[in-house]
Design an enzyme around this catalytic site. Structure first.
Site, PDB file in Angstrom:
ATOM      1  N   GLN A 125      10.951  12.041   2.206  1.00 19.28           N
ATOM      2  CA  GLN A 125       9.491  12.045   2.073  1.00 19.28           C
ATOM      3  C   GLN A 125       8.869  11.927   3.454  1.00 19.28           C
ATOM      4  O   GLN A 125       9.022  10.893   4.111  1.00 19.28           O
ATOM      5  CB  GLN A 125       9.030  10.822   1.280  1.00 19.28           C
ATOM      6  CG  GLN A 125       9.349  10.828  -0.176  1.00 19.28           C
ATOM      7  CD  GLN A 125       9.196   9.415  -0.742  1.00 19.28           C
ATOM      8  OE1 GLN A 125      10.181   8.769  -1.034  1.00 19.28           O
ATOM      9  NE2 GLN A 125       7.975   8.939  -0.872  1.00 19.28           N
ATOM     10  N   GLY A 126       8.145  12.942   3.891  1.00 15.45           N
ATOM     11  CA  GLY A 126       7.473  12.912   5.193  1.00 15.45           C
ATOM     12  C   GLY A 126       6.006  12.566   5.014  1.00 15.45           C
ATOM     13  O   GLY A 126       5.153  13.461   4.964  1.00 15.45           O
ATOM     14  N   SER A 128       4.449   8.986   6.322  1.00 18.10           N
ATOM     15  CA  SER A 128       3.911   8.129   7.392  1.00 18.10           C
ATOM     16  C   SER A 128       3.948   8.815   8.750  1.00 18.10           C
ATOM     17  O   SER A 128       4.844   9.614   9.038  1.00 18.10           O
ATOM     18  CB  SER A 128       4.724   6.842   7.491  1.00 18.10           C
ATOM     19  OG  SER A 128       4.805   6.217   6.247  1.00 18.10           O
ATOM     20  N   GLU A 243       7.753   5.733  -7.089  1.00 17.78           N
ATOM     21  CA  GLU A 243       8.598   4.974  -6.160  1.00 17.78           C
ATOM     22  C   GLU A 243       8.509   3.480  -6.470  1.00 17.78           C
ATOM     23  O   GLU A 243       9.518   2.783  -6.556  1.00 17.78           O
ATOM     24  CB  GLU A 243       8.127   5.262  -4.727  1.00 17.78           C
ATOM     25  CG  GLU A 243       8.907   4.523  -3.668  1.00 17.78           C
ATOM     26  CD  GLU A 243       8.572   4.994  -2.247  1.00 17.78           C
ATOM     27  OE1 GLU A 243       7.771   5.934  -2.097  1.00 17.78           O
ATOM     28  OE2 GLU A 243       9.128   4.407  -1.307  1.00 17.78           O
ATOM     29  N   GLU A 359       0.347  -6.552   1.534  1.00 22.93           N
ATOM     30  CA  GLU A 359      -1.116  -6.704   1.603  1.00 22.93           C
ATOM     31  C   GLU A 359      -1.801  -5.557   0.856  1.00 22.93           C
ATOM     32  O   GLU A 359      -2.788  -5.759   0.146  1.00 22.93           O
ATOM     33  CB  GLU A 359      -1.589  -6.726   3.068  1.00 22.93           C
ATOM     34  CG  GLU A 359      -1.213  -7.988   3.837  1.00 22.93           C
ATOM     35  CD  GLU A 359       0.266  -8.054   4.213  1.00 22.93           C
ATOM     36  OE1 GLU A 359       0.920  -6.991   4.260  1.00 22.93           O
ATOM     37  OE2 GLU A 359       0.773  -9.169   4.435  1.00 22.93           O
TER      38      GLU A 359
END
Ligand SMILES: Cc1cc2nc3c(=O)[nH]c(=O)nc-3n(C[C@H](O)[C@H](O)[C@H](O)COP(=O)(O)OP(=O)(O)OC[C@H]3O[C@@H](n4cnc5c(N)ncnc54)[C@H](O)[C@@H]3O)c2cc1C
Length: 379
Positions: A125-126, A128, A243, A359
């Site tokens: 998975q590209g 970030s 996910e 967070e």
């Protein structure tokens, strides 16, 4: 609420258990992150596929078993019980595939899903980038349409298994003038294309599981657009929700970790230390909660909010850190000598970051589960 197996579930559990007893590789398995471990994992994946245990929850028309979430949980429980590894192409099967099933054309589904299920083609998975993690919608890797192709330029980072992958679910900016969430598209990119450079990153645990990836004038056929142009954010949310939900099956291995931790306390003569006992007790409660939460989520007894994956991910990842911190407390100055526990401690630091930080999960739950006001936008 009856959380025991139904007769059908019990039959399935016994069938899986018998199969695993006959076929599962016994630990120790090759060290994570090594090439040997990759090939070992792929071989085991194929064995699971041949036995009909890959893509348990996938619909039969895509080669899956169409099993209920409860059967998927039972399968994972038995895998954990046998201390057998999971599917090696799990990023593809559990994260990318749901997006291809929801947004892909029939041709894309036909082309990509079967080789993914057999682990013939490994996926990453590209998403970030150096300037776009929690604020993923700020991503800058761009794709410009040139006839029937897109030309991709930019950089991705933290790409798990990028160095093993044949294909990438890549998020790119195609509409620079649109508001940031609406300017993103999703491309299915052949990782062997000219112009892609993959550089493994060394983690503090010593493993190299994720990478930096550079895209220089990489040409991608427009037929590899997943969803419509500008629909990439919706595609991304499907992948991220799947996910996080995959964590709902992690309780078995977690409960075993807690038992191992108690054994460690006994072996080191710390079982009567009140501080250690309190920590162990809390870990045991949290692991049990994770299991009950998982059962509740698949039982259809309650009204699900769609946020169970976020809740489970938060609970599980923070519990992992507490388990390893307690191990360090038990081992004291000898901790560095116990490489398995130390490795676990170092590895667990990333778990509250991957797939959305703690967070971010808390913000999501505060806003969507509790209806609190949205967090103020940064100026
Ligand atoms: C083990 C692992 C595997 C990964 N695999 C992949 C992968 O395969 N593909 C991929 O694309 N990415 C992957 N990632 C990257 C991961 O998705 C990002 O690291 C994550 O989204 C956080 O982004 P960041 O690292 O840029 O941190 P930042 O977003 O810069 O966050 C830094 C800190 O600020 C806090 N913060 C940020 N925004 C807010 C806010 N609004 N409110 C409160 N606190 C905030 C964060 O919680 C964090 O503590 C992986 C990461 C890890 C650790």
């Amino acid at each position: 609420m009856d959380l025991r197996d139904t007769p059908e579930e019990e039959t399935f559990r016994l069938e899986v258990r018998a199969w695993l007893e006959a076929n599962a590789p016994k630990p120790p398995h090759p060290a994570r992150g090594s090439d040997e471990s990759f090939e070992f994992g792929r071989e085991w994946h194929r064995k699971l596929y041949d036995a009909g245990y890959a893509g348990m929850s996938w619909p039969p028309e895509h080669g899956g078993r169409g099993a209920s979430p409860a059967l998927q949980v039972i399968f994972e429980e038995e895998l954990g019980r046998a201390e057998a590894p999971g599917l090696s192409n799990h990023l593809g099967i559990f994260h990318v595939a749901p997006a291809i099933m929801a947004f892909g054309t029939p041709e894309q589904q036909e082309r990509y899903l079967t080789p993914m299920l057999t682990a013939e083609e490994i996926w990453c998975q590209g998403f970030s980038e150096p300037g776009a993690g929690s604020d993923l919608a700020s991503l800058r890797t761009k794709a410009v349409q040139d006839g029937d192709e897109f030309v991709v330029n930019g950089q991705k980072v933290w790409t798990t298994w990028g160095h093993h992958a044949d294909w990438c679910q890549l998020l790119v900016r195609t509409e620079p003038e649109a508001p940031k969430h609406k300017g993103i598209s999703c491309l299915l990119v052949d990782m062997h294309s000219p112009g892609i450079t993959v550089r493994p990153l060394k983690q503090m645990s010593g493993d190299s599981e994720f990478n930096e990836m550079f895209f220089d004038d990489v040409r991608v056929s427009a037929t590899n657009l997943l969803g419509a142009r500008g629909q990439g954010w919706a595609v991304t949310m499907t992948t991220l929700a799947s996910e996080r939900a995959s964590v709902l099956t992690f309780h078995v291995r977690t409960k075993k970790q807690v038992r191992d931790l108690a054994a460690l306390a006994r072996a080191r003569g710390r079982e009567e230390d009140p501080l250690i006992r309190a920590r162990l007790g809390q870990c045991a409660i949290d692991a049990e909660t994770l299991q009950l939460f998982s059962y509740w989520s698949v039982s259809n007894r309650g009204k699900t909010t769609g946020l169970e994956g976020s809740m489970a991910k938060l609970l599980w990842s923070e519990l992992q850190q507490r388990i390893y911190e307690t191990a360090m407390e038990i081992l004291g100055p000898e901790a560095p000598l116990e490489s398995e526990w130390l490795h676990g401690l170092l590895d667990s630091r990333g778990l509250t970051v991957a797939a959305g930080t703690s967070e971010i999960q808390k913000n999501l739950l505060a806003e969507r589960a509790l209806g609190l006001p949205r967090e103020p936008k940064a100026q």
